[in-house]
Enzyme design. Sequence first.
Site, PDB file in Angstrom:
ATOM      1  N   GLN A 141      -5.369  40.751  22.320  1.00 13.61           N
ATOM      2  CA  GLN A 141      -4.201  40.748  22.262  1.00 13.61           C
ATOM      3  C   GLN A 141      -3.378  40.411  21.219  1.00 13.61           C
ATOM      4  OE1 GLN A 141      -1.148  39.590  25.370  1.00 13.61           O
ATOM      5  NE2 GLN A 141      -0.918  41.709  25.952  1.00 13.61           N
ATOM      6  N   TYR A 162       8.736  40.121  23.970  1.00 21.09           N
ATOM      7  CA  TYR A 162       8.261  39.317  22.688  1.00 21.09           C
ATOM      8  C   TYR A 162       8.877  40.214  21.631  1.00 21.09           C
ATOM      9  CZ  TYR A 162       5.783  36.062  25.678  1.00 21.09           C
ATOM     10  OH  TYR A 162       5.714  35.277  26.826  1.00 21.09           O
ATOM     11  N   ARG A 205       0.374  47.398  25.148  1.00 23.03           N
ATOM     12  CA  ARG A 205       0.941  46.911  26.294  1.00 23.03           C
ATOM     13  C   ARG A 205       2.389  47.105  26.231  1.00 23.03           C
ATOM     14  NH1 ARG A 205       0.214  41.888  30.383  1.00 23.03           N
ATOM     15  NH2 ARG A 205      -0.639  43.144  32.081  1.00 23.03           N
ATOM     16  N   GLY A 233      -4.269  40.075  36.756  1.00 21.48           N
ATOM     17  CA  GLY A 233      -4.033  38.930  36.118  1.00 21.48           C
ATOM     18  C   GLY A 233      -4.467  37.605  36.853  1.00 21.48           C
ATOM     19  N   ARG A 234      -3.407  37.282  37.705  1.00 23.31           N
ATOM     20  CA  ARG A 234      -3.523  35.833  38.373  1.00 23.31           C
ATOM     21  C   ARG A 234      -4.964  35.811  39.308  1.00 23.31           C
ATOM     22  NH1 ARG A 234       2.446  36.486  40.615  1.00 23.31           N
ATOM     23  NH2 ARG A 234       1.931  38.599  40.381  1.00 23.31           N
TER      24      ARG A 234
HETATM   25  C1  LIG Z   1      -0.831  32.252  33.616  1.00 17.11           C
HETATM   26  C2  LIG Z   1      -0.628  33.513  33.155  1.00 17.11           C
HETATM   27  C3  LIG Z   1      -0.563  33.728  31.767  1.00 17.11           C
HETATM   28  C4  LIG Z   1      -0.156  35.218  31.315  1.00 17.11           C
HETATM   29  N1  LIG Z   1      -0.230  35.434  29.913  1.00 17.11           N
HETATM   30  C5  LIG Z   1       0.053  36.614  29.552  1.00 17.11           C
HETATM   31  C6  LIG Z   1      -0.448  36.967  28.205  1.00 17.11           C
HETATM   32  O1  LIG Z   1      -0.846  36.341  27.211  1.00 17.11           O
HETATM   33  N2  LIG Z   1      -0.093  38.253  27.690  1.00 17.11           N
HETATM   34  C7  LIG Z   1       0.537  39.123  28.494  1.00 17.11           C
HETATM   35  O2  LIG Z   1       0.510  40.295  28.210  1.00 17.11           O
HETATM   36  N3  LIG Z   1       0.521  38.914  29.722  1.00 17.11           N
HETATM   37  C8  LIG Z   1       0.365  37.737  30.416  1.00 17.11           C
HETATM   38  N4  LIG Z   1       0.746  37.279  31.471  1.00 17.11           N
HETATM   39  C9  LIG Z   1       0.990  38.382  32.604  1.00 17.11           C
HETATM   40  C10 LIG Z   1      -0.138  38.958  33.310  1.00 17.11           C
HETATM   41  O3  LIG Z   1      -1.099  39.752  32.131  1.00 17.11           O
HETATM   42  C11 LIG Z   1       0.136  40.121  34.432  1.00 17.11           C
HETATM   43  O4  LIG Z   1       0.992  40.993  33.700  1.00 17.11           O
HETATM   44  C12 LIG Z   1       0.855  39.577  35.660  1.00 17.11           C
HETATM   45  O5  LIG Z   1       0.449  38.139  35.914  1.00 17.11           O
HETATM   46  C13 LIG Z   1       1.003  40.418  36.801  1.00 17.11           C
HETATM   47  O6  LIG Z   1      -0.259  40.830  37.140  1.00 17.11           O
HETATM   48  P1  LIG Z   1      -0.770  40.243  38.346  1.00 17.11           P
HETATM   49  O7  LIG Z   1       0.062  40.395  39.459  1.00 17.11           O
HETATM   50  O8  LIG Z   1      -2.338  41.058  38.618  1.00 17.11           O
HETATM   51  O9  LIG Z   1      -1.268  38.834  38.270  1.00 17.11           O
HETATM   52  C14 LIG Z   1       0.235  36.034  32.169  1.00 17.11           C
HETATM   53  C15 LIG Z   1       0.457  35.703  33.559  1.00 17.11           C
HETATM   54  C16 LIG Z   1       0.054  34.627  33.937  1.00 17.11           C
HETATM   55  C17 LIG Z   1       0.228  34.017  35.541  1.00 17.11           C
END
Ligand SMILES: Cc1cc2nc3c(=O)[nH]c(=O)nc-3n(C[C@H](O)[C@H](O)[C@H](O)COP(=O)(O)O)c2cc1C
Length: 371
Positions: free
Chosen positions: A103, A183, A231, A322-323
């Site tokens: 990314q 961003y 994204r 993600g999480r």
């Molecule tokens: C610890 C953490 C770090 C994240 N870092 C990024 C990132 O580097 N780039 C990005 O586009 N989204 C980032 N996100 C957002 C996640 O990619 C995702 O959109 C968000 O957690 C919702 O998805 P989930 O409900 O499956 O966790 C981050 C989220 C968390 C919790």
Amino acid sequence: MLQKTDSPLFQPITIGDLALKNRIVMAPLTRSRSSDAGVPPDFAADYYAQRASAGLIISEATNISAQARGYALTPGIWTEAQVAAWRRVTTAVHANDGKMFLQLWHTGRISHPDLHGGELPVAPSAIAPKGQAFTNEGLKDHVTPRALETDEIPAIVADYAHAAQCAKDAGFDGVEVHSANNYLLEQFIRDSSNQRTDRYGGSVENRLRFPLEVVAAVTKVWGGGRRVGLRMSPGTTMPGETPLDSNPMATYGAYIKELNKFGLLYIHDIEGVTQLSRAADGIDYMAFRKAFTGAYIANNNYTRELAEATVSEGKADLISFGRPFIANPDLVERLRNGSPLAEAPKAYWYGGDATGYSDWPGMDGQIRLKS
Ligand SMILES: Cc1cc2nc3c(=O)[nH]c(=O)nc-3n(C[C@H](O)[C@H](O)[C@H](O)COP(=O)(O)O)c2cc1C
């Protein structure tokens, strides 16, 4: 619920020329364990390889240049040392039959002078975000950024091209342009954060100009759009409490229409407010899915049940989590079996060492060091 074995989530899918073994994507997750020089640690290869059962892994957001940095200890992709470290990661992921995109990130105003030798972060307009930046000395209030001069923009587009080439050299299967989460790219797109009067501000066409120049540069490096995804997050207010665009359907609809011209592999849509809510706030994500000619990856607060229903009903081609990937290296297997998911304490999310990062066991209690 469908029979476990029939679930579409676990069926292979080919998007473009990329054959994926299932429809589960590991969403990008910043974990802040790189050096000050933006070099990922050796144990990042274990962390990513442990998660290689995902159909596709998207790396944590990775800075395209020194100017792009907004958080301490995040990785980069513009120096030889960074490329060498990422090559170890892609080699380990490929050795475990995984596929991985990088990314590409520029944080713009979501940054702090401490990360830029005292200089102000850059943005489309001099408007301060709310909230705090993660610096080497902990959290510090965001500041009012410096508005970029028109003639500075081509150099940033060139930085994207250089980073895209470095990602290729590091062995990634493709790249994801980070145009989400307010961003730099999304700061240009929204009229709430872009109040420029030059050719990069004002009309929708002008606000989309810089992100589209970036997409043009990145797809040129990768020989077209087939290995380039993007994204977006039309409905998120995070971070920086950024207000939405005044007309997200028209603005992002125009964006998708333009993106189609590049033949991008996918859009990766954060539906609702990142992490916090799936509330759509008047945004019709299905309209975006239908308007886009490539694959659609849906994200944000998906459960197994919602993911299965969404894919079965044709509302998405792939679902990213993600999480749930943080504490479940074998998330795909756990979802397939309906097994309970481990939950990572937030203290492990950002910063630290291998603890809480590459030492999560699989369902069998084993920690797999794969690199
Ligand atoms: C610890 C953490 C770090 C994240 N870092 C990024 C990132 O580097 N780039 C990005 O586009 N989204 C980032 N996100 C957002 C996640 O990619 C995702 O959109 C968000 O957690 C919702 O998805 P989930 O409900 O499956 O966790 C981050 C989220 C968390 C919790």
